[in-house]
Design a protein around this motif. Sequence first.
Motif, PDB file in Angstrom:
ATOM      1  N   UNK A   1      62.544 -47.437   5.103  1.00 43.15           N
ATOM      2  CA  UNK A   1      63.855 -47.553   4.439  1.00 43.15           C
ATOM      3  C   UNK A   1      64.754 -46.406   4.904  1.00 43.15           C
ATOM      4  N   UNK A   2      64.188 -45.198   4.952  1.00 38.22           N
ATOM      5  CA  UNK A   2      64.982 -44.027   5.370  1.00 38.22           C
ATOM      6  C   UNK A   2      65.494 -44.194   6.807  1.00 38.22           C
ATOM      7  N   UNK A   3      64.647 -44.737   7.680  1.00 42.97           N
ATOM      8  CA  UNK A   3      65.053 -44.936   9.078  1.00 42.97           C
ATOM      9  C   UNK A   3      66.217 -45.912   9.209  1.00 42.97           C
ATOM     10  N   UNK A   4      66.266 -46.888   8.270  1.00 44.48           N
ATOM     11  CA  UNK A   4      67.321 -47.892   8.363  1.00 44.48           C
ATOM     12  C   UNK A   4      68.565 -47.528   7.567  1.00 44.48           C
ATOM     13  N   UNK A   5      68.583 -46.322   6.984  1.00 44.96           N
ATOM     14  CA  UNK A   5      69.654 -45.979   6.035  1.00 44.96           C
ATOM     15  C   UNK A   5      71.051 -46.044   6.649  1.00 44.96           C
TER      16      UNK A   5
ATOM     17  N   UNK B   1      66.147 -54.558   3.119  1.00 45.58           N
ATOM     18  CA  UNK B   1      65.728 -55.884   3.601  1.00 45.58           C
ATOM     19  C   UNK B   1      64.880 -55.751   4.874  1.00 45.58           C
ATOM     20  N   UNK B   2      65.308 -54.912   5.812  1.00 46.72           N
ATOM     21  CA  UNK B   2      64.557 -54.766   7.064  1.00 46.72           C
ATOM     22  C   UNK B   2      63.171 -54.182   6.807  1.00 46.72           C
ATOM     23  N   UNK B   3      63.111 -53.173   5.949  1.00 50.25           N
ATOM     24  CA  UNK B   3      61.809 -52.544   5.669  1.00 50.25           C
ATOM     25  C   UNK B   3      60.867 -53.550   5.019  1.00 50.25           C
ATOM     26  N   UNK B   4      61.388 -54.294   4.063  1.00 52.90           N
ATOM     27  CA  UNK B   4      60.568 -55.275   3.345  1.00 52.90           C
ATOM     28  C   UNK B   4      60.088 -56.379   4.291  1.00 52.90           C
ATOM     29  N   UNK B   5      60.963 -56.751   5.211  1.00 46.97           N
ATOM     30  CA  UNK B   5      60.589 -57.844   6.121  1.00 46.97           C
ATOM     31  C   UNK B   5      59.431 -57.446   7.028  1.00 46.97           C
TER      32      UNK B   5
ATOM     33  N   UNK C   1      51.833 -57.914   2.242  1.00 44.90           N
ATOM     34  CA  UNK C   1      50.942 -57.522   1.161  1.00 44.90           C
ATOM     35  C   UNK C   1      51.583 -57.780  -0.175  1.00 44.90           C
ATOM     36  N   UNK C   2      51.093 -57.067  -1.180  1.00 49.19           N
ATOM     37  CA  UNK C   2      51.662 -57.242  -2.515  1.00 49.19           C
ATOM     38  C   UNK C   2      52.507 -56.027  -2.849  1.00 49.19           C
ATOM     39  N   UNK C   3      53.680 -56.259  -3.408  1.00 48.03           N
ATOM     40  CA  UNK C   3      54.493 -55.119  -3.826  1.00 48.03           C
ATOM     41  C   UNK C   3      55.456 -55.503  -4.943  1.00 48.03           C
ATOM     42  N   UNK C   4      55.402 -54.709  -5.984  1.00 46.11           N
ATOM     43  CA  UNK C   4      56.479 -54.675  -6.966  1.00 46.11           C
ATOM     44  C   UNK C   4      57.025 -53.271  -6.815  1.00 46.11           C
ATOM     45  N   UNK C   5      58.283 -53.182  -6.376  1.00 47.04           N
ATOM     46  CA  UNK C   5      58.855 -51.873  -6.040  1.00 47.04           C
ATOM     47  C   UNK C   5      60.038 -51.562  -6.928  1.00 47.04           C
TER      48      UNK C   5
ATOM     49  N   UNK D   1      68.093 -62.529  -2.148  1.00 45.47           N
ATOM     50  CA  UNK D   1      66.780 -63.096  -1.848  1.00 45.47           C
ATOM     51  C   UNK D   1      66.475 -62.815  -0.395  1.00 45.47           C
ATOM     52  N   UNK D   2      65.397 -62.077  -0.126  1.00 50.79           N
ATOM     53  CA  UNK D   2      65.143 -61.706   1.263  1.00 50.79           C
ATOM     54  C   UNK D   2      64.228 -62.695   1.938  1.00 50.79           C
TER      55      UNK D   2
END
Length: 459
Positions: free
Chosen positions: A149-153, A162-166, A170-174, A240-241
Motif C-alpha cells: 500500500x505504501x509503495x502505491x501511495x 486496490x492494487x495491493x489487495x489485487x 488468502x483471507x483478510x478482514x482489514x 468493489x474491487x
Amino acid sequence: MNQRELPDKMEEECGVFGIFSPDNDQIGSLTYLGLLALQHRGQESAGISVVQGDTITGHKDMGLAAWVFKDYDPASLTGSVSVGHVRYSTSGDSCVENAQPLEAHCKLGSLVIAHNGNLINADIIRSLLEDGGVLFQTSSDSEVLMSMIARGASKGFEKAVVDAISAVKGSYALIISLDNKLIGVRDPYGIRPLCIGKSGDSWFLSSESCALDAVDAEFVRDVEPGEIVVIDENGLNSISHDKNNNLTTCVFEYIYFARPDSVIDGIDVYDLRSKCGEALYKEYPVDADVVVGVPDSGIPAALGYSQASGIPYAQGFIKNRYVGRTFISPTQEIREKAVSLKLNAVRSLVKDKKVLLIDDSIVRGTTSRRMVRKLRQAGAKEVHIGIVSPPVSDPCYFGIDTPNREDLIANKMSNAEICDSIGADSLQYLSLEGLLTALGRKDGFCLGCLNGIYPISTR
Ligand code: AMP
C-alpha cells in the motif's frame, strides 16, 4: 478444489476494530471497549493506533487488552481515526514486533493497518520486495500488505489499496487508516467477518457485531466479500474491487470462534448453535438424564438439545473466569492441574446420572478426554458425547488454529476409535447436512476444515 495435499500450517486468529470520529475525545477509550468485546478472538497481543493528520499515536504490547492498557490510559489516544487489534498467533512468531496495528508513514501521510486472516502468497511477495531493497521489521504477512500500500501511495489512496489487495491471495478482514480515512476491506470470499456500525456522526468497523453493541453503535451491515469501504467526513463510500466475489464465510466462525451474541452475514450465532443442538437430537436421540454443555461454546447447543429432547439441562461444569490461558505452564502435571482449576464438574448434578456432554467441536480430543474424566470422577454413571459439528478432519489455512493434519484426531481415527480414545460411552457428531440445514443455506461457507475443500488454491 481439493487441497488435501497442501502443507500443514498453524495460523492466526485475530480481531479488528476501528472508528472514524473527528472531534471525539473518547475515540481511544471506545476502541479499547471494542477490543475488550473482541478479546475472545485473540489473547496474545493487543494494540490501538489513533491518527490525527500526519501524527500516529499508538500503544501495543503482548497480553490481554486489559493488561496492555493497565498502565497506559487509552483515553490519552486522541485523533479522528482509530484502529485496534487483538491477536493470537500459534506459529511461533509470538513477539511484540508482530503485534498490531502496524504503523508507517508514506506519501499519503500516516498509514495504519490491522489484519485478521492469513495471506497465502505473502512469502513470495515479500521475497520479491526484499529483492527490490524493501526492508521488513516483522515476520507478519500483514506487513507485506502494508508495504505494498505504501509503495502505491503516490497513485492516491484508492489505487494504492486496490492494487495491493489485487496482488494478495488468502483471507483478510482489514481495517486501514490512510489519508485520514477509515478503510475496511474484506477478501473476495468474505472468509473472515467484518461489519459496519454507526452512532451519531461516528462510524465503526468491527470483526463482530458484539463489539458494536459494546460501544452502543448500531449495526449497519456486513462489509461484502471483495468490498472496500471508505469512511471519511463525507460518509461511507463503497468500492468493489472484485466483481467475482462469492460469499464463503468460514463455517468455524459459527461453530466455535465467534461470540454467540454476534450476527455474521445474517446468521445469528447463538441461534445457529442452539439449532445445531436441536438437529443433533433429531439425528442422535440419547437416553440421558441430563444434558451438559462444555463452557462456553457448547452451552447454546446443549440448551437447544435439552429443549428439543425434554432432557433437563444442567450446568455440570463451572468455569473459573479469573484464570487466563493455562497452556504456558511449564510442566504437564501443572498444566493438568491448571485445567482442573479452570473447569470443574458439579458433583451433585452429575453423580449417578447418565450424562450427555455437548461440545462444539473436537480438534485434538484433549478437551473431550478431560471432560469425560472429570464427569466420571464426579460420579457420572454414563458419559455420552454429542458434537454439534462434523469431524474436523483437515487443517485451516485461512486464520483459524485447527492445526497440523496429524494432530487432528478425526484425521487418524474412526468415530469408534475416537470414542474409545476419549473414554466416552458413545460419541456422535452432527452431520454436515444437519449443520447446513441449521445454518439455513447450503452454499456460502468455507467448509475446508470439515471436508478438505477450500475456496482458494495456493498454487
Ligand atoms: P481439542 O481439545 O483439541 O479437541 O479442541 C476442541 C476444544 O477446543 C473444544 O472445546 C472447542 O470449543 C475448542 N476449540 C475448537 N477450535 C479451537 C481453536 N481453533 N482454538 C482454540 N480452541 C478451539
